[in-house]
Design an enzyme around this catalytic site. Structure first.
Site, PDB file in Angstrom:
ATOM      1  N   ASP A 402      75.107  38.522  99.388  1.00  0.00           N
ATOM      2  CA  ASP A 402      75.324  37.220  98.934  1.00  0.00           C
ATOM      3  C   ASP A 402      74.141  36.974  97.986  1.00  0.00           C
ATOM      4  O   ASP A 402      74.159  36.446  96.841  1.00  0.00           O
ATOM      5  CB  ASP A 402      75.162  36.218 100.268  1.00  0.00           C
ATOM      6  N   ASP A 403      72.973  37.515  98.322  1.00  0.00           N
ATOM      7  CA  ASP A 403      71.593  37.320  97.346  1.00  0.00           C
ATOM      8  C   ASP A 403      71.944  38.099  96.040  1.00  0.00           C
ATOM      9  O   ASP A 403      71.635  37.474  95.054  1.00  0.00           O
ATOM     10  CB  ASP A 403      70.550  37.865  97.898  1.00  0.00           C
TER      11      ASP A 403
END
Length: 664
Positions: A402-403
């Protein structure tokens, strides 16, 4: 972006903006003016919050178990000091509710295990059982089943001081570390956060230490003479029954475990733990693995002056936030990479120039945080080149998908002077994200194909998620990033889109794994699908917009209570918050609803609720660690998401920089 009438995708490469919404169509003048003023104030506020090194970080609030367990750890290791104890107690007392309980999120119900741990921590700080606030807490605990009804992790902490029997806890043998990676229930079948916690706990479970208790806590039992009343086993033909009986076998094994095998297992566990300590002394950038790792290593002979122990304890101190009133709050985790990429996106979408010094400085810092060595994820993807980003300052073993997607989206908004470095960084991140796709076409948070059904069946695993299956929100962010990178037609992107469409809820929403909840999931997926080329008229998008409009609050905002993870009637329902209103607004804008009444009301709500300094208040928890079990209040969410939404309302869809040769 191109789109076909049959709903297929078209590519949108770097440097391109969406074909629609690039100009300001007619809108209610007053609302647009209010949005511009709110955007300008929010930009000024967010710019002022940037650290000199280029990053942003808001406080990360969870619940008082972090603070209680910190005091219990210090008591166990004999390193408690009065200032820390009283500062933690001040914070814990301040979080207690009128009925004597502690909750895990703002406005939530009292939670048994949290209340027990908070109560014991206050006893350590000198509060007495007869004190009114303590008596109320103990009475509530007894009414709800006492210590025997609490979760396993709470009873482990109590067992460390003889307040619970080790024999009455599920067995967790250290030999688990020796299981080959292809055997069910090997440590890599667990999600990374569970894996980091379970490995040290196998050592603690084998050693079964007991420190002298400074007091009794009989008042927390329904019947102190029978603290753990017998319970009937589930039928042996059920999964629960089978694993309960396996636990009984493991208890017998504990008494007769071969000494050489057990010794080898604990040595392997110690080596595994030490190898995963980060440069700043923490483990995985999160609190639970750190406290259990310190206990395990201490039991294995590491004294408090050992460099590993000293660094670990110092890292825990860096998780403490000291408040103006003298209270000390322990963060479960810190979120600088996540906060920085979201802040960069917000500022760029709000009209801050791509070459603005603040954005360039943020990009510089993010590029230095890229992880270029393998971590545990490489067990499932051994040939994949590293290139992801973690959530925290230090967590090289566990970059997350996600990051990485959001960092790429942030970097692509910045006109960095070192074009070659930026492109190389982005390309490496994109390749890593693509390589972490699971077999079903979607993406989890930290690992690929971490979907075994067995870990959740263990009697030990009665709290939170212990596996990391793909989710709609993470998949959406990756799909959006790939589309912006000109890979909307890539087979991986197409499979991700297909998975998202297949996993839409019947009411038109998407489940939010890492944010609360259906508003977050829907606010993530709709912009991703339109970025990937699905037309605004696509049935899935229209169903999503219909659902969002149906749950908009009368005040114009959106809110969703964490109870939606357990009770369907709470889906999309709750007090309006700045972050959740922004998530819904981002979906509506992406779906072409800029001139709609729902958008106008949402923009008006954000403008009206903004504070004079450009910020928003948000006491409610809108972040998710484990659905229902562990909730998070990211203090920067209330700033970055409203600014992103208002910026897109005022300035249209975002634009992206292509720094490759021949790009603009």
């Amino acid at each position: 972006m191109t789109a076909t009438t049959d709903g297929s995708t078209g590519a949108m490469g770097p440097g391109a903006a969406a074909a629609s919404h690039t100009t300001e169509p007619a809108a209610t003048a007053d609302v647009l003016d209010a949005a511009r003023r709110a955007t300008d104030r929010a930009v000024e506020h967010l710019l002022a919050a940037q650290d000199a090194q280029g990053w942003w970080k808001g406080d990360l609030e969870t619940n008082v178990t972090m603070d209680a367990e910190d005091l219990l750890l210090r008591q166990f290791l004999g390193i408690q000091d009065e200032k820390t104890v009283q500062a933690a107690a001040l914070f814990i007392r301040g979080e207690q509710r009128e009925d004597g309980t502690w909750a895990t999120f703002q406005g939530g119900p009292g939670e048994l295990s949290t209340t027990i741990e908070a109560y014991v921590a206050l006893r350590l700080a000198g509060d007495l059982p007869d004190d009114p606030h303590m008596a109320r807490a103990a009475a509530w605990v007894r009414q709800h089943g006492g210590i025997a009804a609490s979760r396993v992790f709470t009873r482990i902490w109590l067992a460390l001081f003889g307040w619970w029997k080790w024999d009455d806890l599920p067995e967790l043998p250290p030999e688990l570390i020796l299981l080959p990676k292809w055997v069910p229930l090997n440590i890599y079948d667990f999600g990374c956060w569970a894996r980091q916690t379970i490995v040290p706990l196998t050592v603690v479970s084998a050693k079964r230490p007991v420190r002298a208790a400074p007091f009794a806590i009989d008042e927390l039992h329904t019947n102190p003479r029978v603290p753990n009343p017998p319970r009937r086993l589930a039928p042996p033909t059920s999964w629960d029954g089978a694993f309960q009986r396996l636990d009984k076998v493991l208890h017998v094994y504990h008494r007769f475990a071969p000494r050489l095998l057990r010794g080898a297992a604990m040595k392997s566990a110690a080596r595994w733990i030490v190898e995963r300590q980060e440069n700043d002394g923490c483990w995985g950038g999160i609190q639970p693995p750190a406290v259990y790792s310190l206990i395990a290593l201490h039991l294995l002979g590491y004294d408090l002056d050992h460099p590993v122990m000293r660094a670990g304890l110092e890292s825990l101190d860096r998780f403490a936030v000291w408040r103006e009133d003298g209270a000390r709050m322990v963060e479960a985790c810190q979120s600088p990479v996540w906060d920085t990429c979201l802040a960069t996106i917000a500022l760029a979408d709000a009209g801050v120039g791509a070459g603005h010094p603040a954005l360039v400085k943020a990009a510089d810092w993010m590029m230095t945080e890229q992880i270029v060595r393998p971590g545990d994820w490489a067990v499932r993807r051994p040939g994949l080149e590293p290139g992801g980003w973690a959530f925290e300052f230090h967590n090289d073993n566990y970059p997350d998908i996600d990051d990485t997607a959001e960092v790429v989206l942030a970097l692509r908004r910045v006109a960095h002077p070192d074009r070659a470095r930026m492109e190389a960084t982005i390309d490496r991140g994109v390749r890593w994200n693509l390589g972490m796709q699971s077999k079903n076409g979607a993406w989890g948070a930290f690992d690929a194909d971490n979907t075994s059904a067995f870990p959740n069946r263990l009697p030990f695993c009665d709290f939170g998620e212990v596996i990391d299956p793909p989710s709609a929100d993470v998949t959406a962010h990756v799909v959006e990033m790939l589309a912006i990178e000109g890979q909307a037609h890539h087979p991986g992107t197409r499979r991700g889109i297909e998975w998202l469409l297949a996993n839409q809820e019947t009411n038109g929403s998407w489940f939010g794994r890492w944010g609360v909840n259906y508003v977050y999931g829907t606010g993530s997926v709709v912009p991703a699908l339109t970025a990937a080329g699905l037309p605004e008229a696509h049935p899935a998008i229209r169903r999503a917009i219909g659902w969002l409009e149906s749950v908009q609050n009368d005040d114009g905002g959106w809110g969703e209570d964490l109870r939606s993870y357990r009770e369907s009637e709470w889906a999309g329902r709750g007090a309006s918050t700045a972050s959740q209103t922004a998530w819904a607004l981002l979906a509506l804008l992406a779906a072409g609803e800029r001139d709609g009444k729902s958008v106008e009301r949402a923009v008006g709500w954000l403008a009206e609720t903004q504070r004079e300094d450009g910020s928003w208040d948000e006491p409610y928890f809108t972040g998710t660690g484990f659905p229902w079990d562990f909730s998070i209040n990211y203090n920067l969410y209330r700033q970055v998401f409203p600014l992103t939404a208002l910026g897109r309302y005022v300035h249209g869809e975002p634009t992206f920089c292509d720094l490759r040769e021949g790009g603009r």
